[in-house]
Scaffold this active site. Structure first.
Site, PDB file in Angstrom:
ATOM      1  N   GLU A 401      33.954  23.994  47.109  1.00  7.20           N
ATOM      2  CA  GLU A 401      34.489  23.642  48.682  1.00  7.20           C
ATOM      3  C   GLU A 401      33.105  24.145  49.229  1.00  7.20           C
ATOM      4  OE1 GLU A 401      38.516  24.997  48.878  1.00  7.20           O
ATOM      5  OE2 GLU A 401      39.290  23.288  48.108  1.00  7.20           O
ATOM      6  N   GLU A 478      41.544  22.914  39.183  1.00 11.60           N
ATOM      7  CA  GLU A 478      42.347  23.155  40.190  1.00 11.60           C
ATOM      8  C   GLU A 478      43.316  22.657  39.744  1.00 11.60           C
ATOM      9  OE1 GLU A 478      42.089  25.106  43.844  1.00 11.60           O
ATOM     10  OE2 GLU A 478      39.819  25.828  43.505  1.00 11.60           O
TER      11      GLU A 478
HETATM   12  C1  GAL Z   1      41.390  24.727  46.724  1.00 15.56           C
HETATM   13  C2  GAL Z   1      40.302  25.783  47.215  1.00 15.56           C
HETATM   14  C3  GAL Z   1      40.850  27.249  46.433  1.00 15.56           C
HETATM   15  C4  GAL Z   1      42.660  27.915  47.629  1.00 15.56           C
HETATM   16  C5  GAL Z   1      43.572  26.308  46.700  1.00 15.56           C
HETATM   17  C6  GAL Z   1      44.740  27.003  47.790  1.00 15.56           C
HETATM   18  O1  GAL Z   1      41.547  23.827  47.799  1.00 15.56           O
HETATM   19  O2  GAL Z   1      39.685  25.813  46.370  1.00 15.56           O
HETATM   20  O3  GAL Z   1      40.233  28.003  46.369  1.00 15.56           O
HETATM   21  O4  GAL Z   1      42.436  27.616  48.715  1.00 15.56           O
HETATM   22  O5  GAL Z   1      42.192  24.980  47.368  1.00 15.56           O
HETATM   23  O6  GAL Z   1      45.642  26.032  47.045  1.00 15.56           O
END
Ligand code: GAL
Length: 979
Positions: A401, A478
């Site tokens: 990010e 993620e």
């Molecule tokens: C993403 C980020 C993670 C964490 C996550 C929260 O955008 O990369 O570090 O903040 O969201 O759910």
């Protein structure tokens, strides 16, 4: 890597002084003068931990910065820790000596014996200084000044606690004459020949030669007489080897001996290759069933504790986690040794995140500013150089990010040249301009399907860019936000990933809650989250988001992940069971397969079956006749299939169940016909029967089968989960056509919690309109509505068989027209005496389950005490629902209590229950467990149905098929007395 060169570990107790500003006097570096009176600190540690002292406090933020966005400057208020220690050297064999810092947050300067050595930025990255000229035999004085805020802060805005200090090792390293500065054994595997090949890359002076590389187990020795010989032929074939994979983490010891030093490495042979839109390791496709792993310990913060990390990785292996993304920085180096040894695919991420610039539309983002180029490259070099020898690392990640820009592209180009053997990952490269794999976070499953398809819009891409990213392997860096109770909907992702070879799986956000354990409050353990330390800027409990709790306790979300991610999966198909081997390279030989027929009475028949399925293939076998007969001969029996480890492994014992599936077809007795209740009950009437006594004015229970019971009353409310409260990737409840959702999937929508509260579901009021009876039955009619709302439910509670030992409660719910939002639950609420605290049930368990988190729980006979039945999250919320319920027994320690059986009902799905010390409303208003009132009654929710969980804290909402939509319901429960 080990070496026979001398080293001094400088961990221990250091002199320490904390100042509120960066410009405190440098009165502690003079080796001849005693430092001013101050305190002491352990190195490694964070000076804000344990909290509660006079050294400041941790701060939790996600995207926000605790300092003004004024790059590269930082405020004058900049907590600064001064450190100092003495050490004594004698007969030190260092032609040269390096002073190594493995991790200091966030910037520091070093003095040795009063002379300035240098400074560094880059908290989770190693830095070595040459201190040869400043060191001497005898007493030496090392002084370090650490600032909490620095230009590096703008590059380290990860979603985590800000924890300043020297938090990793400090070591003095002797570099004898003829030693090697750096060695890299690149060990490849040729999947055609089965041979291994080692390429030796050395950084050494001429006096280090000759250098010998030996792999004793392979009987291999290669001598490089001088630099020219090495450069002319750096590679050699080592013959047949067992390749390294996460499933079979075969390591070989390698000895590298130079003129002045002998080093011991563990190498693994494996080759990563991108073949079109597939990523292959050792020629075979792989699927990440992974987790994002921050470095976190509930008492130590980011300080490494080898035992805890090993335990962490073992828990992963036991739950079918096969990969880690080291979000969002390199972990302590030993962690990677453990990954090599236990077997986990690793995406190793650089320490980089500039997320705060998102709030200003990325204006001024360092990622695209040439002034920051050197800092970016420095970070990437330190990442790659430290960890390049690990076979577990199969991708480098530039960071997280940080928007996009030339500096990220430069990091990628440097990496591709330095290490062509591993592809480069970075999620923020949405268009595939400078990375090798296409990565996304939190896509909906619909989006995944679109990405896997040959056409359709892709987030952030022009058509040509969409076409380009479709030529790449895709992974989700993620997905599956694991905040609180959940995540739900993982099975859908798994199905989509399995169906498309371009999709390489993903990494759950995230492995562990980051609650910091503070002094017990009211006798209970307390895990603090954002705001608990009085931070001015914070992001609350968004940091409590793991598959395991802060202390490492697995949640039902992890058990769900394990079930869905099993390398071997089963499907019941008629008279056969299909076995799918989804492993990368292992056959099914390591497993014992057992098929059994089971019922509430236990196992009726079981049989081991032999089936060998090569990786990537599916076979089927006929359910043995004996088992099928046993299942069909019993009332409400089910079939179970398990795969368990045949022998002990490094991570679990023989018998450990890796995969399980069941088929159950419960019988469905018909609902009782409508009854007549000729007598209208008046206030003051005696409403007593053999089985129960009612309050004649409310129709509520006073006593049931000898126990003081209150209720039942219809309940729609649950204490919202973190995902119910989440705003993530949009809602399915907007009435948007499916086609809209298929596109980008990012449509706005209020969180479920908001919709539910707006409709008053947390404040139902009940108006009894009639109570009537017959000789052995009672009917209570009521109208249920929310304060300030016009919509209502017409509810009838019928108690039948009240003169028999097992009365039946039939509940009819008729919603009037116009309900326009999902319901959290629909069922009845009763309260029971607190002494009834032992629970045993026949149904899904032992873990909680919800409509979209139902794979990890299996049908069986389960029992738990009420105090461990539900998960107490750092912020209280709904948890503990057990579905597929046949019966539940709730008893006191003497075995007296109530049995509740699932009665006839209108729908095919079985009901569930929640049994808790606290009501949904009490859990709803508490922000920490210690705020919950002391409990005097237990709360039993018999739910006809519940809403799913989703993962909307960051991802998609509950999918439509798992949403609980308002409708007429008829269900029943039968009660019996136990003991
Ligand atoms: C993403 C980020 C993670 C964490 C996550 C929260 O955008 O990369 O570090 O903040 O969201 O759910």
């Amino acid at each position: 890597m080990q070496t026979d060169a001398a080293a001094v570990d400088l961990a221990g107790t250091w002199w320490f002084r904390l100042s509120p500003r960066a410009d405190a006097p440098l009165d502690f570096i003079d080796p001849e003068a005693a430092p001013p009176a101050a305190g002491e600190i352990a190195v490694p540690s964070h000076w804000v931990l344990p909290s509660g002292g006079d050294r400041g406090n941790p701060i939790y933020t996600n995207i926000q910065l605790p300092i003004p966005l004024d790059p590269p400057h930082v405020p004058d208020e900049n907590p600064t820790g001064d450190y100092r220690r003495d050490f004594v050297l004698s007969e030190w064999d260092g032609a040269r000596t390096l002073l190594r810092f493995d991790g200091v947050e966030s910037a520091f300067r070093v003095w040795l014996n009063g002379q300035e050595v240098g400074g560094s930025i880059g908290s989770r990255l190693v830095r070595e200084f040459d201190v040869t000229e400043m060191l001497h035999d005898g007493r030496n004085v090392l002084a370090v000044r650490v600032h909490q805020w620095s230009p590096g802060t703008y590059l380290e805005d990860q979603d985590q606690w800000w924890l300043p200090g020297i938090f990793r090792d400090v070591t003095l390293l002797a570099r004898p004459v003829g030693s090697v500065d750096d060695v890299w054994l690149q060990s490849d595997f040729d999947d055609d020949s089965g041979h291994g090949r080692v390429t030796v890359r050395l950084d050494a002076e001429d006096d280090a030669f000759p250098v010998t590389v030996r792999i004793p187990e392979l009987d291999v020795e290669s001598v490089f007489s001088d630099r020219a010989a090495l450069e002319a032929a750096p590679s050699f074939d080592v013959g047949q080897v067992d390749p390294w994979s996460a499933e079979s983490p075969r390591l070989y010891e390698a000895i590298v001996a130079s003129a002045g030093e002998t080093m011991l490495l563990r190498t693994g042979f494996r080759t990563v290759r991108i073949d079109g839109d597939r990523m292959l390791v050792n020629g075979r496709p792989l699927t990440f069933r992974g987790v994002n792993r921050h470095e976190f310990h509930h008492r130590l913060g980011r300080v490494f504790d080898e035992e805890a990390v090993r335990a962490d990785l073992l828990t992963m292996k036991r739950h079918n986690v096969n990969a880690i993304r080291t979000s969002h920085y390199p972990p302590h180096p030993r962690t990677l040794d453990l990954c090599d040894e236990l077997g986990l695919w690793v995406i190793l991420e650089c320490d980089l995140e500039t997320h705060a610039f998102f709030f200003v539309d990325w204006v001024g983002n360092p990622s695209d500013d040439p002034a920051w180029r050197a800092a970016y490259l420095d970070r990437m070099e330190r990442t790659v150089e430290r960890d390049k020898n690990h076979p577990s690392i199969i991708l480098w990640s530039l960071g997280n990010e940080s928007g996009t820009g030339q500096n990220l592209a430069a990091m990628s180009s440097w990496t591709a040249r330095r290490d062509p053997s591993r592809p480069v990952h970075y999620e923020g490269d949405y268009t595939g301009a400078y990375t090798d794999v296409y990565s996304r976070m939190y896509p909906t499953p619909h989006e995944l399907e679109t990405i896997a398809a040959e056409e359709g819009d892709i987030f952030g891409c022009a058509p040509a860019e969409a076409a380009r990213v479709r030529t790449r392997p895709m992974l989700m860096c993620e997905y599956g936000a694991a905040l609180g109770t959940g995540p739900g909907g993982l099975d859908w992702y798994d199905e989509v990933v399995d169906a498309h070879s371009r999709l390489h799986g993903g990494f759950i956000w995230e492995w562990r809650d980051h609650g910091l354990e503070v002094e017990p409050i009211d006798g209970g353990r307390h895990f603090a989250y954002g705001g608990d330390f009085g931070e001015e800027v914070h992001d609350g409990n968004f940091v409590i988001d793991g598959l395991v709790l802060s202390d490492g306790t697995p949640t039902a979300g992890l058990v769900e992940f394990a079930a869905i991610s099993a390398p071997v999966r089963f499907a019941f198909a008629g008279e056969t069971i299909e076995v799918r081997n989804r492993a990368h390279s292992l056959s099914t030989a390591p497993y014992v397969f057992t098929v059994s027929a089971e019922s509430a009475e236990g196992t009726l028949a079981a049989e081991e079956v032999t089936i060998d399925v090569p990786p990537g293939e599916t076979s089927a076998f006929a359910i043995p006749a004996r088992i099928a007969e046993a299942a069909s001969g019993a009332d409400d029996a089910w079939l179970s299939m398990t795969a368990a480890l045949r022998s002990d492994t490094a991570w679990a014992c023989a018998g450990h169940v890796v995969s399980r599936a069941q088929r159950s077809v419960p019988t469905r007795p018909p609902l009782p016909s409508p009854n007549s209740f000729p007598t209208v009950v008046r206030t003051g009437d005696d409403l007593s029967f053999t089985a129960a006594t009612f309050d004649a004015s409310t129709g509520g229970l006073v006593e049931l089968l000898g126990f003081p019971v209150e209720g039942p009353r219809v309940e729609l409310w649950r204490a919202p989960t973190d995902n119910d409260r989440g705003k993530g990737a949009g809602s399915f409840e907007l009435g948007a056509p499916e086609s809209t959702l298929r596109g980008l999937g990012r449509i706005p929508g209020e969180p479920s919690e908001k919709r539910w509260r707006d409709r008053g579901l947390n404040r139902l009021r009940h108006r009894v309109t009639s109570v009537s009876r017959s000789t052995d039955a009672v009917r209570i009619e009521s109208v249920v509505g929310a304060a300030d709302k016009a919509r209502q439910l017409r509810v009838a509670y019928e108690w039948l068989d009240l003169e028999a030992p097992s009365p039946l409660l039939v509940v009819d719910i008729l919603p009037d027209a116009g309900w326009d939002s999902s319901w959290p639950r629909v069922g009845v609420h009763l309260t029971l005496p607190a002494a009834l605290d032992n629970v045993s049930w026949v149904g899904a368990g032992p873990h909680e389950s919800y409509p979209d988190m139902a794979e990890g729980a299996w049908i069986g006979v389960h029992e738990r005490h009420i105090d461990v039945l539900n998960t107490m999250h750092a912020r209280p919320q709904e948890s503990g629902h057990r579905s597929n319920l046949r019966r539940v027994d709730i008893t006191d320690d003497a075995g007296h209590g109530l049995r509740v059986r699932t009665g006839p009902r209108r729908t095919a799905d079985l009901p569930g229950f929640v049994y808790s010390r606290w009501s949904a409303h009490e859990l709803d208003v508490a922000t920490h467990p210690f705020e919950l009132p002391s409990s005097t009654r237990n709360h039993l929710y018999l739910d006809d149905a519940v809403h799913g969980l989703g993962s909307r804290a960051c991802g998609p909402d509950v999918e439509p098929r798992h949403a609980l939509w308002p409708g007429a319901r008829t269900f029943s429960f039968r009660f019996e007395r136990l003991g």
